[in-house]
Scaffold this motif. Structure first.
Motif, PDB file in Angstrom:
ATOM      1  N   ASN A 168      -9.605  -1.770   1.746  1.00  0.00           N
ATOM      2  CA  ASN A 168      -9.480  -2.609   0.553  1.00  0.00           C
ATOM      3  C   ASN A 168     -10.622  -3.621   0.430  1.00  0.00           C
ATOM      4  O   ASN A 168     -10.633  -4.424  -0.493  1.00  0.00           O
ATOM      5  CB  ASN A 168      -8.135  -3.344   0.564  1.00  0.00           C
ATOM      6  CG  ASN A 168      -7.004  -2.422   0.212  1.00  0.00           C
ATOM      7  OD1 ASN A 168      -6.916  -1.947  -0.897  1.00  0.00           O
ATOM      8  ND2 ASN A 168      -6.141  -2.156   1.174  1.00  0.00           N
ATOM      9  N   ARG A 202      -6.540  -0.728   6.988  1.00  0.00           N
ATOM     10  CA  ARG A 202      -6.147  -0.889   5.576  1.00  0.00           C
ATOM     11  C   ARG A 202      -6.906  -2.041   4.931  1.00  0.00           C
ATOM     12  O   ARG A 202      -7.313  -1.955   3.774  1.00  0.00           O
ATOM     13  CB  ARG A 202      -4.633  -1.093   5.457  1.00  0.00           C
ATOM     14  CG  ARG A 202      -3.864   0.194   5.609  1.00  0.00           C
ATOM     15  CD  ARG A 202      -2.422   0.067   5.173  1.00  0.00           C
ATOM     16  NE  ARG A 202      -1.666  -0.947   5.890  1.00  0.00           N
ATOM     17  CZ  ARG A 202      -1.068  -0.755   7.058  1.00  0.00           C
ATOM     18  NH1 ARG A 202      -1.146   0.430   7.659  1.00  0.00           N
ATOM     19  NH2 ARG A 202      -0.387  -1.730   7.622  1.00  0.00           N
ATOM     20  N   ASN A 258       0.833  -1.187   0.000  1.00  0.00           N
ATOM     21  CA  ASN A 258       0.000   0.000   0.000  1.00  0.00           C
ATOM     22  C   ASN A 258       0.879   1.253   0.000  1.00  0.00           C
ATOM     23  O   ASN A 258       1.982   1.255   0.516  1.00  0.00           O
ATOM     24  CB  ASN A 258      -0.923   0.012   1.211  1.00  0.00           C
ATOM     25  CG  ASN A 258      -2.026  -1.029   1.121  1.00  0.00           C
ATOM     26  OD1 ASN A 258      -2.689  -1.151   0.109  1.00  0.00           O
ATOM     27  ND2 ASN A 258      -2.211  -1.779   2.174  1.00  0.00           N
ATOM     28  N   SER A 259       0.338   2.305  -0.516  1.00  0.00           N
ATOM     29  CA  SER A 259       1.081   3.558  -0.649  1.00  0.00           C
ATOM     30  C   SER A 259       1.214   4.280   0.688  1.00  0.00           C
ATOM     31  O   SER A 259       0.530   3.969   1.671  1.00  0.00           O
ATOM     32  CB  SER A 259       0.353   4.466  -1.636  1.00  0.00           C
ATOM     33  OG  SER A 259      -0.872   4.906  -1.065  1.00  0.00           O
ATOM     34  N   LYS A 260       2.087   5.272   0.704  1.00  0.00           N
ATOM     35  CA  LYS A 260       2.249   6.116   1.894  1.00  0.00           C
ATOM     36  C   LYS A 260       0.922   6.793   2.238  1.00  0.00           C
ATOM     37  O   LYS A 260       0.570   6.922   3.411  1.00  0.00           O
ATOM     38  CB  LYS A 260       3.338   7.153   1.648  1.00  0.00           C
ATOM     39  CG  LYS A 260       3.598   8.045   2.855  1.00  0.00           C
ATOM     40  CD  LYS A 260       4.738   8.994   2.606  1.00  0.00           C
ATOM     41  CE  LYS A 260       5.046   9.948   3.720  1.00  0.00           C
ATOM     42  NZ  LYS A 260       4.134  10.162   4.781  1.00  0.00           N
ATOM     43  N   LEU A 261       0.166   7.205   1.235  1.00  0.00           N
ATOM     44  CA  LEU A 261      -1.142   7.822   1.463  1.00  0.00           C
ATOM     45  C   LEU A 261      -2.055   6.875   2.241  1.00  0.00           C
ATOM     46  O   LEU A 261      -2.718   7.283   3.201  1.00  0.00           O
ATOM     47  CB  LEU A 261      -1.792   8.217   0.137  1.00  0.00           C
ATOM     48  CG  LEU A 261      -3.213   8.756   0.228  1.00  0.00           C
ATOM     49  CD1 LEU A 261      -3.237  10.101   0.942  1.00  0.00           C
ATOM     50  CD2 LEU A 261      -3.821   8.876  -1.160  1.00  0.00           C
ATOM     51  N   MET A 262      -2.083   5.611   1.835  1.00  0.00           N
ATOM     52  CA  MET A 262      -2.929   4.618   2.506  1.00  0.00           C
ATOM     53  C   MET A 262      -2.472   4.410   3.953  1.00  0.00           C
ATOM     54  O   MET A 262      -3.288   4.354   4.872  1.00  0.00           O
ATOM     55  CB  MET A 262      -2.902   3.294   1.751  1.00  0.00           C
ATOM     56  CG  MET A 262      -3.819   2.252   2.321  1.00  0.00           C
ATOM     57  SD  MET A 262      -5.553   2.624   2.110  1.00  0.00           S
ATOM     58  CE  MET A 262      -5.847   1.871   0.528  1.00  0.00           C
ATOM     59  N   HIS A 263      -1.158   4.329   4.164  1.00  0.00           N
ATOM     60  CA  HIS A 263      -0.633   4.155   5.523  1.00  0.00           C
ATOM     61  C   HIS A 263      -0.952   5.375   6.390  1.00  0.00           C
ATOM     62  O   HIS A 263      -1.371   5.226   7.545  1.00  0.00           O
ATOM     63  CB  HIS A 263       0.882   3.902   5.481  1.00  0.00           C
ATOM     64  CG  HIS A 263       1.222   2.506   5.070  1.00  0.00           C
ATOM     65  ND1 HIS A 263       1.408   1.495   5.974  1.00  0.00           N
ATOM     66  CD2 HIS A 263       1.393   1.959   3.848  1.00  0.00           C
ATOM     67  CE1 HIS A 263       1.680   0.375   5.339  1.00  0.00           C
ATOM     68  NE2 HIS A 263       1.683   0.630   4.034  1.00  0.00           N
TER      69      HIS A 263
END
Length: 70
Positions: free
Chosen positions: A62, A58, A1-6
């Motif tokens: 998803n 997360r 997952n991207s930094k945005l998601m984290h």
């Protein structure tokens, strides 16, 4: 997952700020706009024994119910 998601999942955990079972229900209601089923609640409790709240969020972000328009 991207930094945005984290980053977003960490922010949601801080916003929800509840404990264990209450956290699971609050996270489901916040992300999916519904409470978890009994099976989902049990699976999430098991998940939280080894995973973090951020990871659970997360997973919910998803979840098919979140990414699919019905």
């Amino acid at each position: 997952n991207s930094k945005l998601m984290h980053d977003h999942s960490a922010a949601l955990v801080r916003q929800i700020g509840a404990e264990a079972a209450d956290f699971i229900t609050a996270a489901f209601e916040h992300v999916l706009s519904r409470p978890p089923s009994a099976v989902e609640l049990g699976s999430c409790r098991d998940f939280l024994e080894q995973g973090s709240k951020e990871s659970l969020v997360r997973v919910l972000l998803n979840h098919n119910d979140f990414v699919t328009v019905r």
